[in-house]
Design an enzyme around this catalytic site. Structure first.
Site, short mmCIF file in Angstrom:
data_model
loop_
_atom_site.label_atom_id
_atom_site.label_comp_id
_atom_site.label_asym_id
_atom_site.label_seq_id
_atom_site.Cartn_x
_atom_site.Cartn_y
_atom_site.Cartn_z
N HIS A 212 -9.45 9.61 -1.03
CA HIS A 212 -9.36 8.37 -0.25
C HIS A 212 -8.64 7.28 -1.03
CE1 HIS A 212 -10.78 4.97 2.26
NE2 HIS A 212 -10.98 4.38 1.09
N GLU A 213 -8.98 7.12 -2.31
CA GLU A 213 -8.37 6.06 -3.11
C GLU A 213 -6.90 6.35 -3.41
OE1 GLU A 213 -9.91 3.36 -3.51
OE2 GLU A 213 -11.85 4.08 -2.80
N HIS A 216 -4.56 5.33 -0.55
CA HIS A 216 -4.12 3.94 -0.47
C HIS A 216 -2.79 3.75 -1.18
CE1 HIS A 216 -7.46 2.11 1.59
NE2 HIS A 216 -8.35 2.57 0.72
N GLU A 273 -8.42 1.54 5.96
CA GLU A 273 -9.48 2.37 5.40
C GLU A 273 -9.63 3.67 6.19
OE1 GLU A 273 -11.15 1.94 2.62
OE2 GLU A 273 -10.11 0.05 2.19
#
Length: 370
Positions: A212-213, A216, A273
């Site tokens: 997920h990070e 970004h 997100e």
């Protein structure tokens, strides 16, 4: 009497001592005049009196009679001026061209968005943030031999090839803290707080968080956020101008900031997100991690947030609620499983499933080793 007359005559005979005139010079006359010295009051032992400061008293009547720098009539005349229309058309056309020329497509998700910042510019901003964190938490960074640091590096080694960001100079730091957080600064600087590792529980769960990070960075969300401020700043100045002109009673700027934050900034952040959740889920699946573990991670995160009393309404948050994330990831699981089967680990997974089917499934083997 005789002596006095003799003295007088002698003094008269002496030439008079007079100050010589200053020579003529090409300098202004002001430089030829001697500067007067300040006289001190030796009798009182004090120096010269300081200049008196004129105190301005508040007069409400004068305040009421005060005129604004720009009157309402001047504003109306400015809008009615023929040149104002031309300026507005030029500015609007330039703004449209600037917006359209900076539209791009987000990788993987395919979303169209506005981005006017280059990757190098965002990296420079990330370097400042990196130095600040390293200085702030330098005593809490775990060494490379720590099992928690090795766990993060092991997962990152498998995720990076699937992200397509092998050219980035990756750097992993694990910080000893009870905070359940992890993030990746533009430029490949990974920070994981040890408080999130019990929520991750295993490599698959940690892959869901780190995927997920990393997403970004892959989607360049930091540059998108900076670009969004470029679009919103003119709107903010409109509210400031309305405040200055007296149309909103001095609260227009406050109302404008709230409307832009709750109506534009936070919803856009929640969209980013969710996008990172989707990209990260596919990324961990392509790295041969179990995507079903991502759903379990957010279930554990929901329990953690509820126990800590950090639950807030979704419309006030910059992140989707944990329940929303769980529902979305459950819908994305078929796509993640398909991406996992098409990856390099698909053959190994096929052999593993055939082996489990031939031997009665994993339940038999787990019962034998209880």
């Amino acid at each position: 009497m005789l002596s006095r007359s003799i003295l007088r005559s002698s003094f008269r005979a002496l030439p008079r001592i007079l100050p010589r005139p200053l020579p003529r010079t090409p300098f202004p006359r002001v430089f030829q005049q001697p500067t007067p010295l300040n006289t001190f009051r030796f009798a009182s032992g004090r120096g010269p009196r300081p200049p008196r400061i004129k105190h301005i008293r508040y007069n409400p009547e004068e305040v009421e009679r005060a005129r604004p720098l720009i009157s309402e009539e001047q504003i109306r005349n400015g809008f009615r001026h023929p040149g104002t229309t031309l300026i507005a058309v030029v500015l609007f056309s330039g703004g449209v061209y600037f917006y359209v020329s900076n539209l791009e497509t987000v990788p993987v998700s395919g979303r169209r968005r506005f981005n006017c910042y280059s990757e190098e510019r965002v990296k420079e901003e990330g370097k400042m943030m990196y130095r600040m964190i390293m200085q702030q938490d330098k005593d809490a960074i775990l060494p490379a031999w720590d099992p928690r640091t090795r766990m993060v590096e092991r997962v990152m080694t498998k995720l990076i090839p699937a992200s397509g960001l092998e050219h980035v100079d990756w750097e992993v730091h694990v910080i000893q803290s009870d905070e359940a957080n992890a993030f990746v600064i533009p430029g490949g600087k990974v920070f994981v707080y040890s408080g999130i590792l019990p929520i991750a529980k295993n490599d698959d769960g940690l892959a869901a968080i780190l995927g997920h990070e990393i997403s970004h960075n892959l989607a360049q969300h930091a540059a998108e956020n900076m670009s969004r401020y470029v679009l919103l700043e003119p709107v903010r100045w409109v509210f400031i101008f309305l405040d200055y002109a007296g149309y909103t009673g001095g609260i227009g700027r406050f109302i404008g900031d709230i409307l832009m934050d709750l109506g534009m900034m936070r919803p856009a952040s929640r969209r980013q997100e969710s996008e990172a959740d989707y990209i990260g889920l596919l990324m961990m699946a392509k790295s041969c991690y179990d995507p079903n573990e991502a759903v379990k991670v957010w279930e554990r995160m929901e329990k953690f947030q509820r126990a800590a009393g950090n639950s807030i309404p979704q419309w006030l948050s910059t992140h989707p609620s944990d329940s929303t994330r769980i529902d979305a990831m459950t819908k994305w699981l078929p796509s993640a499983e398909e991406a996992r089967s098409e990856s390099e680990c698909g053959v190994t997974l096929g052999y593993s499933k055939e082996f489990q089917a031939a031997t009665g499934g994993p339940d038999i083997w787990s019962s034998l080793f209880r």
